[in-house]
Design a protein around this motif. Structure first.
Motif, PDB file in Angstrom:
ATOM      1  N   VAL A   1       0.895  -1.250  -0.244  1.00  0.00           N
ATOM      2  CA  VAL A   1      -0.468   0.359   0.551  1.00  0.00           C
ATOM      3  C   VAL A   1       1.080   1.383   0.163  1.00  0.00           C
ATOM      4  N   TYR A   2       1.937   1.174   0.738  1.00  0.00           N
ATOM      5  CA  TYR A   2       3.078   2.438   0.834  1.00  0.00           C
ATOM      6  C   TYR A   2       3.312   2.573  -0.859  1.00  0.00           C
ATOM      7  N   LEU A   3       3.776   1.722  -1.073  1.00  0.00           N
ATOM      8  CA  LEU A   3       4.791   1.573  -2.407  1.00  0.00           C
ATOM      9  C   LEU A   3       3.662   2.302  -3.350  1.00  0.00           C
ATOM     10  N   ALA A   4       2.592   1.673  -3.557  1.00  0.00           N
ATOM     11  CA  ALA A   4       1.442   1.712  -4.453  1.00  0.00           C
ATOM     12  C   ALA A   4       0.842   3.855  -4.048  1.00  0.00           C
ATOM     13  N   ALA A   5       1.189   4.275  -2.925  1.00  0.00           N
ATOM     14  CA  ALA A   5       0.776   5.425  -2.438  1.00  0.00           C
ATOM     15  C   ALA A   5       2.158   6.349  -2.967  1.00  0.00           C
ATOM     16  N   CYS A   6       3.604   5.524  -2.988  1.00  0.00           N
ATOM     17  CA  CYS A   6       4.178   6.633  -3.413  1.00  0.00           C
ATOM     18  C   CYS A   6       4.800   6.577  -4.927  1.00  0.00           C
ATOM     19  N   TYR A   7       4.008   5.604  -5.366  1.00  0.00           N
ATOM     20  CA  TYR A   7       4.093   6.028  -6.664  1.00  0.00           C
ATOM     21  C   TYR A   7       2.966   6.563  -7.292  1.00  0.00           C
ATOM     22  N   GLN A   8       1.475   6.317  -6.451  1.00  0.00           N
ATOM     23  CA  GLN A   8       0.026   7.129  -6.699  1.00  0.00           C
ATOM     24  C   GLN A   8       0.980   8.929  -6.955  1.00  0.00           C
ATOM     25  N   ALA A   9       1.482   9.917  -5.785  1.00  0.00           N
ATOM     26  CA  ALA A   9       2.069  10.536  -5.250  1.00  0.00           C
ATOM     27  C   ALA A   9       3.091  11.418  -6.395  1.00  0.00           C
ATOM     28  N   LEU A  10       4.216  10.603  -7.164  1.00  0.00           N
ATOM     29  CA  LEU A  10       4.564  10.496  -7.896  1.00  0.00           C
ATOM     30  C   LEU A  10       3.438  11.448  -9.491  1.00  0.00           C
ATOM     31  N   GLY A  11       2.729  10.359  -9.454  1.00  0.00           N
ATOM     32  CA  GLY A  11       2.096  10.797 -10.498  1.00  0.00           C
ATOM     33  C   GLY A  11       1.363   9.082 -11.282  1.00  0.00           C
ATOM     34  N   ASP A  12       1.794   8.405 -10.916  1.00  0.00           N
ATOM     35  CA  ASP A  12       2.208   6.402 -12.010  1.00  0.00           C
ATOM     36  C   ASP A  12       1.086   5.686 -11.375  1.00  0.00           C
ATOM     37  N   PHE A  13      -0.540   6.705 -11.862  1.00  0.00           N
ATOM     38  CA  PHE A  13      -1.974   5.959 -11.512  1.00  0.00           C
ATOM     39  C   PHE A  13      -1.221   4.078 -11.727  1.00  0.00           C
ATOM     40  N   ASP A  14      -1.157   4.208 -13.020  1.00  0.00           N
ATOM     41  CA  ASP A  14      -0.600   2.808 -13.700  1.00  0.00           C
ATOM     42  C   ASP A  14      -0.457   1.825 -12.452  1.00  0.00           C
ATOM     43  N   ARG A  15       0.706   2.232 -12.434  1.00  0.00           N
ATOM     44  CA  ARG A  15       2.034   1.730 -11.533  1.00  0.00           C
ATOM     45  C   ARG A  15       1.254   0.901  -9.971  1.00  0.00           C
ATOM     46  N   ALA A  16       0.803   2.338  -9.818  1.00  0.00           N
ATOM     47  CA  ALA A  16      -0.101   2.224  -8.122  1.00  0.00           C
ATOM     48  C   ALA A  16      -1.120   1.056  -8.513  1.00  0.00           C
ATOM     49  N   VAL A  17      -1.670   1.174  -9.209  1.00  0.00           N
ATOM     50  CA  VAL A  17      -2.900  -0.131  -9.875  1.00  0.00           C
ATOM     51  C   VAL A  17      -2.632  -1.286  -9.487  1.00  0.00           C
ATOM     52  N   GLU A  18      -1.047  -1.462 -10.778  1.00  0.00           N
ATOM     53  CA  GLU A  18      -0.215  -2.532 -11.008  1.00  0.00           C
ATOM     54  C   GLU A  18      -0.149  -3.495  -9.535  1.00  0.00           C
ATOM     55  N   ILE A  19       0.487  -2.680  -8.580  1.00  0.00           N
ATOM     56  CA  ILE A  19       1.440  -3.377  -7.866  1.00  0.00           C
ATOM     57  C   ILE A  19      -0.031  -3.276  -7.053  1.00  0.00           C
ATOM     58  N   LEU A  20      -1.106  -2.963  -6.549  1.00  0.00           N
ATOM     59  CA  LEU A  20      -2.112  -2.976  -5.996  1.00  0.00           C
ATOM     60  C   LEU A  20      -3.401  -4.646  -6.307  1.00  0.00           C
ATOM     61  N   ALA A  21      -3.488  -4.922  -7.799  1.00  0.00           N
ATOM     62  CA  ALA A  21      -3.507  -5.993  -8.234  1.00  0.00           C
ATOM     63  C   ALA A  21      -2.654  -7.007  -8.831  1.00  0.00           C
ATOM     64  N   ASP A  22      -1.618  -6.950  -8.217  1.00  0.00           N
ATOM     65  CA  ASP A  22      -0.623  -8.017  -7.459  1.00  0.00           C
ATOM     66  C   ASP A  22      -0.325  -8.300  -6.284  1.00  0.00           C
ATOM     67  N   ALA A  23      -0.741  -7.437  -5.190  1.00  0.00           N
ATOM     68  CA  ALA A  23      -1.074  -7.758  -4.341  1.00  0.00           C
ATOM     69  C   ALA A  23      -2.307  -8.386  -3.761  1.00  0.00           C
TER      70      ALA A  23
END
Length: 126
Positions: free
Chosen positions: A68-90
Motif C-alpha cells: 500500500v505504501y509503495l502504491a501510494a508513492c507511485y500515485q504521489a509521483l503521478g504514476d497511477f497505472d503503476r500504483a494500480v498494477e502493484i495493488l492488483a499484484d498484491a
C-alpha cells in the motif's frame, strides 16, 4: 508539527534503520518512506519515499502494508497505472503466505483502492 519534531523523528528512524532495517517486516523503511512522503518542504521528497518503500517491498514481498505504501508513492509521483498494477499484484497473494496480524484490514484497503481506481485517502491510513 514543528520542524524540530520532524528532525527528531527522522533522527530516530535513521538510527533504527542503521540498527536493523528489516525489523518487524520492514517497518523502519516504511516509516522513512512515510516521513519523506509527508514531511513539510524542504524535507519532503517523493523520490526518497519511493526508494524506502521499494526497499520494504523488495525485502518483504508479502507484507501488504508495504504494498500500500509503495502504491501510494507511485500515485504521489503521478504514476497511477503503476500504483494500480502493484495493488492488483498484491490482491493475488495467497492469504496463507501473509504473516502480518492485520492482513485482513490491508487486503480490504487494497480491494477498496482497486475498486475506486486509486488510493484517495492513503494519508489517513495507518
Amino acid at each position: 508539527m514543528q520542524s524540530g519534531v520532524f528532525e527528531e523523528v527522522l533522527s530516530e528512524l535513521l538510527w533504527c534503520y542503521g540498527k536493523d532495517p528489516a525489523y518487524e517486516n520492514g517497518l523502519v523503511p516504511l516509516g522513512l518512506s512515510a516521513y519523506y512522503r509527508l514531511a513539510p518542504w524542504p524535507e519532503r521528497s517523493q523520490e526518497k519515499a519511493l526508494l524506502y518503500a521499494e526497499e520494504a517491498r523488495t525485502t518483504h514481498a508479502d507484507f501488504l502494508r508495504a504494498v500500500v505504501y509503495l502504491a501510494a508513492c507511485y500515485q504521489a509521483l503521478g504514476d497511477f497505472d503503476r500504483a494500480v498494477e502493484i495493488l492488483a499484484d498484491a490482491a493475488e497473494i495467497e492469504p496463507d503466505k501473509i504473516e502480518e496480524p492485520d492482513y485482513r484490514r490491508w487486503r480490504r484497503v487494497i480491494r477498496d483502492a482497486l475498486e475506486a481506481g486509486g488510493l484517495e485517502d492513503i494519508d489517513r491510513i495507518r
